[in-house]
Every structure is written in structure tokens, then in C-alpha cells.
Design a protein around this motif. Structure first.
Motif, mmCIF file in Angstrom:
data_model
loop_
_atom_site.group_PDB
_atom_site.id
_atom_site.type_symbol
_atom_site.label_atom_id
_atom_site.label_comp_id
_atom_site.label_asym_id
_atom_site.label_seq_id
_atom_site.Cartn_x
_atom_site.Cartn_y
_atom_site.Cartn_z
ATOM 1 N N ASN A 185 0.840 -1.195 0.000
ATOM 2 C CA ASN A 185 0.000 0.000 0.000
ATOM 3 C C ASN A 185 0.881 1.253 0.000
ATOM 4 N N THR A 186 0.605 2.230 0.836
ATOM 5 C CA THR A 186 1.405 3.461 0.822
ATOM 6 C C THR A 186 2.649 3.344 1.705
ATOM 7 N N GLY A 187 2.910 2.142 2.208
ATOM 8 C CA GLY A 187 4.155 1.913 2.943
ATOM 9 C C GLY A 187 4.057 2.123 4.442
ATOM 10 N N VAL A 188 2.858 2.111 4.983
ATOM 11 C CA VAL A 188 2.714 2.359 6.431
ATOM 12 C C VAL A 188 3.455 1.298 7.243
ATOM 13 N N PHE A 189 3.308 0.013 6.854
ATOM 14 C CA PHE A 189 4.009 -1.026 7.614
ATOM 15 C C PHE A 189 5.518 -0.899 7.433
ATOM 16 N N LEU A 190 5.972 -0.691 6.190
ATOM 17 C CA LEU A 190 7.420 -0.585 5.946
ATOM 18 C C LEU A 190 8.021 0.557 6.757
ATOM 19 N N LYS A 191 7.294 1.648 6.842
ATOM 20 C CA LYS A 191 7.761 2.799 7.609
ATOM 21 C C LYS A 191 7.859 2.452 9.098
ATOM 22 N N THR A 192 6.875 1.682 9.566
ATOM 23 C CA THR A 192 6.848 1.289 10.976
ATOM 24 C C THR A 192 8.013 0.360 11.312
ATOM 25 N N VAL A 193 8.377 -0.519 10.355
ATOM 26 C CA VAL A 193 9.315 -1.604 10.669
ATOM 27 C C VAL A 193 10.746 -1.322 10.197
ATOM 28 N N LYS A 194 10.950 -0.325 9.335
ATOM 29 C CA LYS A 194 12.230 -0.240 8.614
ATOM 30 C C LYS A 194 13.465 -0.047 9.502
ATOM 31 N N ASP A 195 13.297 0.643 10.609
ATOM 32 C CA ASP A 195 14.468 0.855 11.474
ATOM 33 C C ASP A 195 14.810 -0.361 12.321
ATOM 34 N N ARG A 196 13.935 -1.384 12.292
ATOM 35 C CA ARG A 196 14.196 -2.574 13.120
ATOM 36 C C ARG A 196 14.727 -3.730 12.293
ATOM 37 N N VAL A 197 14.746 -3.598 10.949
ATOM 38 C CA VAL A 197 15.189 -4.699 10.080
ATOM 39 C C VAL A 197 16.439 -4.280 9.313
ATOM 40 N N GLY A 198 17.046 -5.251 8.575
ATOM 41 C CA GLY A 198 18.208 -4.918 7.751
ATOM 42 C C GLY A 198 17.768 -4.110 6.536
ATOM 43 N N THR A 199 16.922 -4.743 5.685
ATOM 44 C CA THR A 199 16.367 -4.040 4.533
ATOM 45 C C THR A 199 14.860 -4.280 4.475
ATOM 46 N N ALA A 200 14.128 -3.274 4.014
ATOM 47 C CA ALA A 200 12.666 -3.374 3.934
ATOM 48 C C ALA A 200 12.251 -2.996 2.524
ATOM 49 N N ARG A 201 11.619 -3.957 1.817
ATOM 50 C CA ARG A 201 11.137 -3.688 0.458
ATOM 51 C C ARG A 201 9.670 -4.049 0.365
ATOM 52 N N GLY A 202 9.011 -3.522 -0.680
ATOM 53 C CA GLY A 202 7.588 -3.820 -0.836
ATOM 54 C C GLY A 202 7.189 -3.967 -2.290
ATOM 55 N N VAL A 203 6.048 -4.631 -2.501
ATOM 56 C CA VAL A 203 5.415 -4.730 -3.821
ATOM 57 C C VAL A 203 3.968 -4.284 -3.635
ATOM 58 N N GLU A 204 3.462 -3.494 -4.593
ATOM 59 C CA GLU A 204 2.112 -2.962 -4.424
ATOM 60 C C GLU A 204 1.451 -2.804 -5.796
ATOM 61 N N PRO A 205 0.251 -3.418 -5.986
ATOM 62 C CA PRO A 205 -0.388 -3.334 -7.304
ATOM 63 C C PRO A 205 -0.881 -1.931 -7.678
ATOM 64 N N SER A 206 -1.227 -1.107 -6.706
ATOM 65 C CA SER A 206 -1.708 0.239 -7.038
ATOM 66 C C SER A 206 -0.525 1.171 -7.317
ATOM 67 N N ARG A 207 -0.483 1.721 -8.529
ATOM 68 C CA ARG A 207 0.592 2.635 -8.908
ATOM 69 C C ARG A 207 0.651 3.848 -8.001
ATOM 70 N N GLU A 208 -0.524 4.398 -7.725
ATOM 71 C CA GLU A 208 -0.603 5.615 -6.897
ATOM 72 C C GLU A 208 -0.054 5.356 -5.495
ATOM 73 N N ALA A 209 -0.481 4.234 -4.918
ATOM 74 C CA ALA A 209 -0.033 3.918 -3.554
ATOM 75 C C ALA A 209 1.469 3.690 -3.533
ATOM 76 N N ALA A 210 1.995 2.950 -4.543
ATOM 77 C CA ALA A 210 3.434 2.665 -4.591
ATOM 78 C C ALA A 210 4.222 3.961 -4.759
ATOM 79 N N ALA A 211 3.710 4.881 -5.595
ATOM 80 C CA ALA A 211 4.397 6.161 -5.806
ATOM 81 C C ALA A 211 4.423 6.962 -4.505
ATOM 82 N N GLN A 212 3.337 6.904 -3.777
ATOM 83 C CA GLN A 212 3.290 7.621 -2.495
ATOM 84 C C GLN A 212 4.311 7.042 -1.512
ATOM 85 N N ALA A 213 4.446 5.715 -1.515
ATOM 86 C CA ALA A 213 5.446 5.077 -0.643
ATOM 87 C C ALA A 213 6.851 5.505 -1.052
#
Ligand code: ZN
Length: 304
Positions: free
Chosen positions: A110-138
């Protein structure tokens, strides 16, 4: 009982109509897509529950657009709510896997809410999202999110230690194929965490055809048992599952009702009751919990 296309889970071709579809002429005027769906069947052999679409994609697109607008109107509060819910899911994930240093992939980011929440606790955080708009916002927030379907995503095999799908599996048109793809993307010993609603839960059973998670865009309705079976068929080893409660702040519910049902009797009663109380910060932030644990998070690993 009727003859249907082969079941995704067991290949059986006999299924029972559980709930006849209720999509009708009111599709344009309906403000909510909860409990609005095409025919829902249960496989007679394995119990997997699926929705079979009779309506065309344009109709769905129009419906989703209307809902998206309503979500945006509630915007910032919605993000805070999601953040709180993801913190609870992270605690459940950490029962099975430490997150420090892991390579994580979030599917349906989606717009990366989970990735934003978790990114400082993991090594690398990546995502895949079918909505172009949501992915661009992330991506505009510096997050690594590819736009597109999982089947077309550019991701190396065995490149991830943890894969997450939160409220995504029920939307997939071929969850077996997508799980097989994700199995390849996981490193041996890596783990996958999937959250979804439980069609076998007490709330779902009591609600019957009115269960809110029966929705147009939900093609599959799992139980911990049917989802475990699909994962094991793909080669995963199931580690266990936890039921969890969804909760919402009083302020969020107040805004949701006021925006979704403006001028309704319910909104007016809510306003009269709550507007004086909402001036008290502790009440604004107080949380109301869903009455039933009808969601679960299932953990599985790719054997070494
Ligand atoms: Zn089946």
C-alpha cells in the motif's frame, strides 16, 4: 451441491452455495462495500470458501473508487490507526523471528505504512504494491516499493528472510500461485506471516450472510486450517497462528461515522454524546476493541 471449477486447495469440483450474491441495482448508490458480494461457495471436500464473480471489473472499479475517496477523507487518522495495528502484529511476528538485520518483503505494501513502521528494526525493507498511486506515495517517502503484481515483480530468488502479507491473501485471484512465487523468494529457513479474517470465527458464523468481511474484492475466505493446508501444499511448514483483536480510537470511530454517514441519526446521536467528551485527550485516544477475534496471523517457514 453443484459442479464448479476445480478447488484451488484440493482440486475438488463439487461445492455448496453458502451465500447467494446480493449485488444488485443499488451498486452506484451504496456507500459501503461490507457484506456486498457475488455468490460464495464452500468446497465440499476441503471446506475452502471462495467467491465466484459474475459482475464485470468496471463495476468493481467504480465501487472501489468511491470507497477510496471515503478513506482519504479520514486520511491522517486512518494512518495512525494502521500504525497502532502494525505495532501489535510486529509483536506477534517477534514470537517466531527476531527482526534485527533481516531482509524483509511486504506484499501489498500500500502506501508503505508497515514498511515505515518496521524499517528501522530490520536490515532491509522492500515492498510490492499493485496500485501505482499507492506505490508512488510510498516511494515519495523514500521507501523501496515496486508498483505491479507480484507475478511480474523483479525480485531475486532466496533474497528474503521474512515476507509479510497483511490483509492481502483474500484479495489474490490465485493465492496458490502467488504463495509458490513467495516460496522461491524466501531464503531457506525464512518465514512468511499472513494475516486475514477467519471465516470460521464465531463472529463470522453468527453474522452469516451479513459478515462484513464478505466483500466484493475478497475472493477467498480462509480459516487457520484451510490457509495452513494451502501453505503446506506449497512446501511451507506451518509454525502456528495467533488470533488478534483489531481496535480503533474513539476519535477515529467518531470521524468515520460523521464522514461516512453525514446527517444520519447515528451520527447525530454520536455527536451529542461524544463532542463534549472528545475535548478530553485521554478519551479521544481511548481505544474500542472489535468484539471478536475474527482475524488471525499465521506463521510458516521454508524448511532448510
Ligand atoms: Zn477443496
Amino acid at each position: 451441491m453443484s459442479s464448479t471449477p476445480p478447488c484451488t486447495l484440493c482440486g475438488g469440483t463439487s461445492a455448496t452455495l453458502l451465500f447467494p450474491g446480493n449485488i444488485g441495482e443499488d451498486i452506484g448508490s451504496r456507500f459501503s462495500q461490507y457484506a456486498y458480494y457475488d455468490d460464495i461457495f464452500r468446497c465440499d471436500s476441503c471446506g475452502l470458501v471462495v467467491q465466484r464473480r459474475r459482475h464485470d471489473l468496471d463495476v468493481i472499479a467504480a465501487l472501489l473508487k468511491a470507497e477510496k475517496y471515503l478513506d482519504e477523507a479520514i486520511g491522517t487518522l486512518n494512518l495512525i490507526e494502521k500504525h497502532v495495528q502494525f505495532e501489535a502484529l510486529i509483536r506477534l511476528i517477534e514470537k517466531h523471528r527476531g527482526l534485527s538485520g533481516v531482509r524483509l518483503l511486504d506484499v501489498g505494501a500500500n502506501t508503505g505504512v508497515f514498511l515505515k513502521t518496521v524499517k528501522d528494526r530490520v536490515g532491509t525493507a522492500r515492498g510490492v504494491e499493485p496500485s501505482r498511486e499507492a506505490a508512488a506515495q510510498a516511494r515519495s517517502q523514500g521507501l523501496d516499493v515496486q508498483a505491479g503484481l507480484l507475478a511480474n515483480a523483479v525480485l531475486d530468488d532466496q533474497a528474503f528472510d521474512v515476507i509479510t502479507l497483511f490483509d492481502v491473501i483474500e484479495h489474490l485471484t490465485d493465492p496458490g500461485a502467488d504463495l509458490a512465487t513467495l516460496f522461491r523468494k524466501l531464503a531457506p529457513g525464512g518465514a512468511i506471516f499472513i494475516s486475514t479474517h477467519d471465516i470460521g470465527s464465531l463472529l463470522a458464523r453468527l453474522s452469516g450472510p451479513h459478515y462484513p468481511m464478505l466483500m466484493y474484492q475478497h475472493f477467498y475466505h480462509f480459516t487457520p486450517r484451510t490457509l495452513s493446508a494451502l501453505l503446506e501444499k506449497t512446501g511451507f511448514r506451518v509454525l502456528g497462528y495467533d488470533r488478534f483483536l483489531k481496535s480503533w480510537s474513539v476519535e477515529y470511530l467518531y470521524n468515520l461515522i460523521a464522514k461516512k454517514w453525514p446527517d444520519s441519526g447515528l451520527a447525530r446521536r454520536f455527536e451529542a454524546l461524544l463532542s463534549p467528551l472528545l475535548r478530553v485527550p485521554a478519551i479521544r485516544r481511548a481505544r474500542i476493541t472489535s468484539p471478536q477475534r475474527d482475524f488471525f496471523l499465521l506463521a510458516a517457514e521454508k524448511p532448510r
